[in-house]
Write an enzyme that holds these catalytic residues in place. Structure first.
Site, short mmCIF file in Angstrom:
data_model
loop_
_atom_site.label_atom_id
_atom_site.label_comp_id
_atom_site.label_asym_id
_atom_site.label_seq_id
_atom_site.Cartn_x
_atom_site.Cartn_y
_atom_site.Cartn_z
N HIS A 2 -3.40 -1.11 6.43
CA HIS A 2 -2.36 -1.40 7.42
C HIS A 2 -2.64 -0.64 8.70
O HIS A 2 -2.59 -1.20 9.80
CB HIS A 2 -0.98 -0.99 6.90
N TYR A 6 -3.27 -2.07 12.50
CA TYR A 6 -2.52 -1.69 13.70
C TYR A 6 -3.46 -1.09 14.75
O TYR A 6 -3.33 -1.38 15.94
CB TYR A 6 -1.42 -0.68 13.36
N HIS A 103 4.97 -4.25 -2.49
CA HIS A 103 5.54 -2.92 -2.67
C HIS A 103 7.01 -3.00 -3.04
O HIS A 103 7.50 -2.23 -3.88
CB HIS A 103 5.39 -2.09 -1.39
FE FE2 Z 1 4.44 -0.51 1.83
#
Ligand code: FE2
Length: 109
Positions: A2, A6, A103
């Site tokens: 992630h 970004y 998640h």
């Molecule tokens: Fe997460």
């Protein structure tokens, strides 16, 4: 992954200094800091006092973080993409969004 996603997006639109300012804004912005501190304290509490009440609070903290805060942030990118602005970034956000869904499901089990 992630964070790399970004970073890639930020690196295409701003300087390294601006990118770092954005990435570490949570340390200086009072609202972001309060939001993160609230969630972080619940995670810390669970580390120190394991038990059903702390587990329930950390599960709720996870839902707030990954289900509310993250999704609120994703909406901005999706709105831009609906107007044909930075559609590639929205696709990258979709991948991250799928991961966050996982998640949430894992924390609900
Ligand atoms: Fe997460």
């Amino acid at each position: 992954m992630h964070s790399q996603g970004y970073l890639y997006m930020f690196d295409t639109i701003c300087s390294p200094g601006q990118r770092n300012d954005i990435l570490y804004q949570w340390k200086t912005d009072e609202h972001l800091l309060a939001r993160n501190t609230f969630i972080g304290n619940l995670y810390n509490e669970f580390q120190e006092r394991r038990g059903a009440p702390a587990l329930l609070r950390v599960m709720m903290a996870n839902f707030i973080l990954e289900g509310v805060h993250f999704y609120s942030d994703f909406i901005f990118s999706y709105s831009l993409a609906r107007n044909d602005k930075i559609p590639g970034s929205a696709q990258e956000i979709r991948y991250i969004n799928l991961d966050e869904n996982t998640h949430l499901w894992l924390s609900a089990i």
